[in-house]
Design an enzyme around this catalytic site. Structure first.
Site, short mmCIF file in Angstrom:
data_model
loop_
_atom_site.label_atom_id
_atom_site.label_comp_id
_atom_site.label_asym_id
_atom_site.label_seq_id
_atom_site.Cartn_x
_atom_site.Cartn_y
_atom_site.Cartn_z
N SER A 145 50.86 4.81 68.29
CA SER A 145 50.47 5.63 69.43
C SER A 145 51.72 5.99 70.23
O SER A 145 52.66 5.20 70.30
CB SER A 145 49.49 4.87 70.32
OG SER A 145 49.36 5.49 71.58
N LYS A 181 48.60 -0.34 69.45
CA LYS A 181 47.60 0.29 68.59
C LYS A 181 48.14 0.56 67.18
O LYS A 181 49.32 0.81 66.99
CB LYS A 181 47.15 1.63 69.18
CG LYS A 181 46.30 1.52 70.43
CD LYS A 181 45.75 2.88 70.82
CE LYS A 181 44.67 3.33 69.85
NZ LYS A 181 44.14 4.68 70.21
N ASN A 218 46.38 3.16 64.67
CA ASN A 218 45.24 4.05 64.45
C ASN A 218 44.99 4.29 62.96
O ASN A 218 45.94 4.39 62.17
CB ASN A 218 45.51 5.41 65.12
CG ASN A 218 45.63 5.28 66.63
OD1 ASN A 218 44.84 4.60 67.26
ND2 ASN A 218 46.63 5.93 67.20
N ARG A 225 33.90 48.09 45.77
CA ARG A 225 34.92 47.19 46.31
C ARG A 225 34.65 47.03 47.79
O ARG A 225 34.55 48.01 48.51
CB ARG A 225 36.34 47.73 46.08
CG ARG A 225 37.39 46.67 46.51
CD ARG A 225 38.80 47.10 46.14
NE ARG A 225 38.85 47.54 44.75
CZ ARG A 225 39.86 48.26 44.26
NH1 ARG A 225 40.87 48.60 45.03
NH2 ARG A 225 39.85 48.62 43.00
#
Length: 413
Positions: A277, A283, A285, A317
Site C-alpha cells: 500500500s 498491508k 493486498n 457493409r
C-alpha cells in the site's frame, strides 16, 4: 504496447498490438496474391507474392493517421504496398479484395494467436486445479451461502467447482471456429469470379472458390462463405473470451473473500513488493485477484458492444457498427490474455491455510441440515455426505483430464 491504466498490460506482449495487426494485414494481402498466382489468375510468380518485407512497424503511425481519411487502415496500406512493390507485382495487389476482407481476416489471424495462448493457459490451470482438488479432497472447511456459514464441505470441493468453470471455458475456446473473410466489394466474390472468367478459366465460380479456400488455408484459418454482415465469428469469439474471464473472476471472488484477515483461509503467492500500500505499510493486498476481477467486470460490456454491432450490421457493409468491433475485439483479446496469465500465477502459488479452515468450521454450528434430515428418520447425523463430495471431485477431475487427453490426441496441445 504500454497502458498505465491497465496494470499488467505487458503480460499480453505483442498480441493484437498495432504492429501485430499491421503484420496480419500484410499477411492477408500476401496470402491472397499468392492464391491468385497459384490459380493462374494473375501474371505474378509465387516468390514475388511475399509482401512482408515492404512494410514494418515504423509505418504504423503514418497508416494510423491516414486511416481517418478512408475510415480504415487498409486503403493507405494498399497504396503503400503498391508504391513499394515491383512494377510487375504492384497492379495485382488487393485485386478481388475489399478493405473489410483484410481487416476482418487480419483480426481473425491475430485472434488465432490469442486463442492459442489462452488454450495453453487454461490447460495449465486445469492441471494445477486437478492436483489441488485431489490434494484437498478431505480438507474440511465451511461452505458459505449468501455470505453466511451454510454447511460443512471441503476445500477440494470448492476447487472442483473452480475446475468445472475453467474446463467449460477451455471447451468453448477450443471449439471456436476462426474463419477468413474473402468476399470482395459487396460480399459476393464478383471481382474474383470476373478475373477468373477474363483469364479463361473454364469454371470461374469454382476457380474463385478455390482461391478463397487456398488463401484461408495458407493463413491457418478456416474457410467460410463471406460474413460481411453476418457477424457470428466475432460474437462467438467474444463469448468464448468472456467465458474465460467469467471463470477466473469466480475464482478471484473466492480468493478475495477467503483472504480477508478475519477469515484467512487463503492467501495469494508472495512476490517482492506486490500488494504493498502507498500509505499503509502493514498491508499486503490481494492484487492478482483484484486485477482478475477487474477484467471479469470489464469484459461483458465489450462483448455486449460486439453483439450490438452484429445486430446493427446492415446492407452489405455496416456503417459504423463494423468499425466499432475492431478495437473492442482487440482490447477484449488482450485483457483476457492478461487475466489468464494473472490467474495462472495465482493458482500456481495459492497458499491454503488448512488450520484456519478447520478453526472457522469448528467455531460455528453448521450441522442444521444434517440434524433435520436425521430427525426425519430418528437417527443421529452422519458424516457420509463426504462421500458425495468425493464423487463430485472425482467426476470434475476425470472430465477435465479427459478434455486435455482428447486435445493431446488431436495434436493441438
Amino acid at each position: 504496447m504500454t497502458n498505465l491504466l491497465w496494470p499488467g498490460d505487458q503480460r499480453a506482449g505483442a498480441l493484437m498490438t498495432d504492429r501485430a495487426l499491421l503484420q496480419s494485414m500484410v499477411a492477408v494481402e500476401s496470402a491472397w496474391l499468392d492464391a491468385l498466382a497459384g490459380a493462374g489468375l494473375v501474371p505474378v510468380a509465387k516468390p514475388d507474392t511475399a509482401l512482408h518485407h515492404l512494410v514494418d512497424g515504423r509505418d504504423c503511425d503514418m497508416l494510423a493517421d491516414a486511416a481517418e481519411d478512408g475510415g480504415n487502415p487498409v486503403i493507405g496500406l494498399v497504396t503503400l504496398l503498391r508504391q513499394r512493390a515491383t512494377p510487375t507485382v504492384a497492379p495485382w495487389i488487393h485485386r478481388g479484395l475489399t478493405s473489410q476482407d483484410v481487416v476482418d481476416t487480419a483480426l481473425m489471424l491475430a485472434l488465432h494467436d490469442v486463442v492459442k495462448h489462452l488454450e495453453s493457459q487454461l490447460a495449465e490451470q486445469i492441471s494445477v486445479l486437478c492436483a489441488l482438488a485431489v490434494k484437498h479432497r478431505a480438507t474440511p472447511m465451511v461452505a458459505r451461502t449468501l455470505t453466511q456459514h451454510g454447511a460443512p464441505s471441503t476445500f477440494g470441493a470448492k476447487v472442483a467447482g473452480w475446475l468445472d468453470g475453467v474446463a467449460d471455458a477451455y471447451q468453448r475456446l477450443t471449439a471456436l471456429d476462426i474463419p477468413a473473410q474473402f468476399g470482395g466489394a459487396v460480399g459476393n466474390c464478383s471481382a474474383t469470379v470476373e478475373l477468373a472468367a477474363l483469364t479463361g478459366q473454364a469454371d470461374p465460380v469454382t476457380a474463385a472458390t478455390h482461391v478463397t479456400r487456398s488463401a484461408a488455408t495458407s493463413l491457418g484459418l478456416s474457410y467460410r462463405r463471406p460474413w460481411h454482415t453476418t457477424r457470428g465469428p466475432v460474437t462467438a469469439a467474444a463469448n468464448a473470451l468472456v467465458g474465460c474471464s467469467d471463470c477466473w473472476g469466480r475464482i478471484a471472488a473466492d480468493v478475495l473473500t477467503l483472504s480477508r484477515p478475519e477469515i484467512a483461509e487463503l492467501s495469494e503467492p508472495s512476490s517482492g513488493a506486490r500488494g504493498e500500500s502507498s500509505s499503509m505499510p502493514h498491508k499486503r493486498n490481494p492484487v492478482l485477484s483484484v486485477l482478475i476481477r477487474r477484467a471479469a467486470i470489464a469484459g461483458p460490456p465489450m462483448a455486449a458492444t460486439l453483439h450490438t454491432a452484429a445486430a446493427l450490421a446492415n446492407d452489405e457493409r455496416p456503417d459504423g457498427s463494423w468499425h466499432a468491433e475492431w478495437d473492442t475485439l482487440r482490447t477484449l483479446g488482450r485483457r483476457t490474455v492478461i487475466a489468464g496469465s494473472q490467474c495462472t500465477e495465482l493458482l500456481a502459488g495459492l497458499e491454503v491455510d488448512t488450520a484456519n479452515m478447520a478453526r472457522n468450521l469448528g467455531a460455528t454450528d453448521v450441522l442444521g441440515e444434517q440434524r433435520a434430515i436425521a430427525a426425519l428418520v430418528d437417527q443421529s447425523p452422519s458424516p457420509t455426505y463426504l462421500g458425495a463430495v468425493d464423487q463430485l471431485i472425482d467426476d470434475s477431475v476425470r472430465c477435465a483430464q479427459r478434455l486435455l487427453d482428447d486435445k493431446a490426441r488431436n495434436g493441438r496441445v
